[in-house]
Design a protein around this motif. Structure first.
Motif, short mmCIF file in Angstrom:
data_model
loop_
_atom_site.label_atom_id
_atom_site.label_comp_id
_atom_site.label_asym_id
_atom_site.label_seq_id
_atom_site.Cartn_x
_atom_site.Cartn_y
_atom_site.Cartn_z
N LYS A 89 0.82 -1.22 0.00
CA LYS A 89 0.00 0.00 0.00
C LYS A 89 0.86 1.27 0.00
O LYS A 89 0.64 2.19 0.80
N GLY A 90 1.87 1.31 -0.86
CA GLY A 90 2.69 2.51 -0.98
C GLY A 90 3.81 2.63 0.03
O GLY A 90 4.55 3.61 0.01
N GLN A 91 3.95 1.65 0.92
CA GLN A 91 4.98 1.69 1.96
C GLN A 91 6.07 0.68 1.66
O GLN A 91 5.81 -0.52 1.56
N ILE A 92 7.32 1.17 1.51
CA ILE A 92 8.48 0.29 1.34
C ILE A 92 9.06 0.01 2.73
O ILE A 92 9.39 0.94 3.47
N TYR A 93 9.18 -1.27 3.07
CA TYR A 93 9.68 -1.65 4.39
C TYR A 93 11.20 -1.78 4.34
O TYR A 93 11.76 -2.82 4.00
N GLU A 94 11.85 -0.68 4.69
CA GLU A 94 13.30 -0.58 4.56
C GLU A 94 14.03 -1.61 5.42
O GLU A 94 15.01 -2.23 4.99
N LYS A 95 13.58 -1.80 6.66
CA LYS A 95 14.25 -2.74 7.55
C LYS A 95 14.17 -4.17 7.02
O LYS A 95 15.10 -4.96 7.18
N ASN A 96 13.04 -4.50 6.41
CA ASN A 96 12.91 -5.84 5.82
C ASN A 96 13.82 -5.99 4.60
O ASN A 96 14.36 -7.07 4.37
N LEU A 97 13.99 -4.91 3.83
CA LEU A 97 14.92 -4.94 2.71
C LEU A 97 16.35 -5.16 3.20
O LEU A 97 17.11 -5.95 2.63
N PHE A 139 5.83 -5.17 -14.01
CA PHE A 139 5.33 -3.96 -13.38
C PHE A 139 6.42 -2.89 -13.39
O PHE A 139 7.47 -3.06 -12.79
N PHE A 140 6.14 -1.77 -14.04
CA PHE A 140 7.11 -0.69 -14.17
C PHE A 140 6.73 0.51 -13.31
O PHE A 140 7.41 1.53 -13.34
N ASP A 141 5.66 0.39 -12.55
CA ASP A 141 5.20 1.47 -11.68
C ASP A 141 4.74 0.86 -10.36
O ASP A 141 3.83 0.02 -10.34
N LEU A 142 5.35 1.28 -9.23
CA LEU A 142 4.97 0.74 -7.92
C LEU A 142 3.52 1.06 -7.57
O LEU A 142 2.91 0.35 -6.75
N GLU A 143 2.97 2.11 -8.18
CA GLU A 143 1.58 2.48 -7.89
C GLU A 143 0.60 1.42 -8.37
O GLU A 143 -0.55 1.39 -7.94
N GLU A 144 1.05 0.54 -9.25
CA GLU A 144 0.19 -0.54 -9.74
C GLU A 144 0.19 -1.75 -8.81
O GLU A 144 -0.60 -2.66 -8.99
N ILE A 145 1.08 -1.71 -7.81
CA ILE A 145 1.30 -2.88 -6.96
C ILE A 145 0.72 -2.66 -5.57
O ILE A 145 0.88 -1.58 -4.98
N HIS A 146 0.06 -3.67 -5.06
CA HIS A 146 -0.49 -3.61 -3.71
C HIS A 146 0.49 -4.16 -2.69
O HIS A 146 0.77 -3.52 -1.66
N THR A 147 1.06 -5.36 -2.96
CA THR A 147 1.93 -6.03 -1.98
C THR A 147 3.06 -6.76 -2.69
O THR A 147 2.86 -7.32 -3.78
N ILE A 148 4.24 -6.75 -2.07
CA ILE A 148 5.38 -7.52 -2.57
C ILE A 148 5.95 -8.34 -1.42
O ILE A 148 6.21 -7.81 -0.33
N TYR A 149 6.12 -9.64 -1.66
CA TYR A 149 6.73 -10.54 -0.69
C TYR A 149 8.01 -11.14 -1.28
O TYR A 149 8.09 -11.39 -2.49
N LEU A 150 8.98 -11.39 -0.42
CA LEU A 150 10.11 -12.22 -0.77
C LEU A 150 9.85 -13.60 -0.17
O LEU A 150 9.77 -13.74 1.05
N GLU A 151 9.68 -14.60 -1.04
CA GLU A 151 9.38 -15.95 -0.57
C GLU A 151 10.63 -16.60 0.01
O GLU A 151 11.76 -16.15 -0.22
#
Length: 236
Positions: free
Chosen positions: A99-107, A126-138
């Motif tokens: 939701k527009g928040q990059i979790y720096e500590k998790n990165l 996806f070339f625009d983060l505004e199109e994305i709701h959630t990103i997980y690293l599996e």
């Protein structure tokens, strides 16, 4: 005679490593989890020692490889049965963006910078983060992306359409060479392929990098070799 021993030990090492990896399964060849990666490195190290006979003994490293494989299989079976052990050995999904928040500590935790995150988004289309709701690293290192509903690919079910399934495409030409067995499965012959090439203005089959048979449209999809490099990087 000394060199012959090294040749024999290398062959034994290769055969053992290949056979044991097959026993462990295809996960060893796909995107590895942390546990799979450690297991692969350990097996490779033991196989390297066997190949060069650093200990002067073939049987010792071979027994070590078999023992390590058995332990790996046991742990794999246990992780299939226990969620706690699975989380311990393989880890869990980590939230990187939502939701527009990059979790720096998790990165920082997963040793990933923003450039790598954006590159993975582009790889997934996806070339625009505004199109994305959630990103997980599996846990296996793959990136999972959940787009906003407005940018989710339209499914045929959304349009209440009943369409014919897409059929797999056979590789008819690879690197300028006809794959005769693949061509045979399509029901076509070389003359048909040559006709398809002529219709596209291609006189030399060696100019073709790849050609696949599209059964749905009864044609060849042809991709030519392009020898000029392109060094432009708009994401730099």
């Amino acid at each position: 005679m000394e060199y012959l021993k090294f040749v024999i030990s290398a062959i034994v090492s290769f055969a053992a490593l290949f056979g044991l990896t097959k026993i462990l399964g295809n996960r060893q060849m796909s995107q590895l989890s942390m546990f799979d990666y450690v297991g692969s490195v350990a097996l490779g190290s033991i196989a390297g020692e066997l190949a060069v006979m650093s200990s002067g003994d073939i049987l010792g490293p071979l027994v070590a490889m078999v023992t390590f494989t058995i332990l790996t299989l046991i742990i794999s079976l246990l992780t299939c049965k226990s969620i706690i052990l699975r989380r311990f050995f393989e880890g869990h999904a980590i939230l990187l963006y939502q939701k527009g928040q990059i979790y720096e500590k998790n990165l920082l935790k997963v040793k990933m910078d923003i450039d790598e995150l954006l590159a993975n988004c582009r790889i997934n289309g996806f070339f625009d983060l505004e199109e994305i709701h959630t990103i997980y690293l599996e846990s296996n290192g793959e990136i999972s992306i959940i787009p906003h509903s407005a940018y989710r690919p339209v499914q045929t079910a959304d349009l209440n359409l009943d369409v014919d399934p897409d059929l797999p495409m056979a590789n008819v030409i690879i690197d300028g060479k006809i794959m005769h067995k693949n061509l045979q499965t399509t029901g076509k012959d070389i003359k048909w392929v040559e006709k398809q090439l002529r219709e596209r203005g291609i006189s030399d089959i060696k100019d073709v990098m790849l050609a696949t048979y599209d059964e749905n449209n009864n044609k060849l999809n042809i991709y030519l070799k392009y020898k000029k490099p392109n060094n432009i990087d708009i994401f730099e």
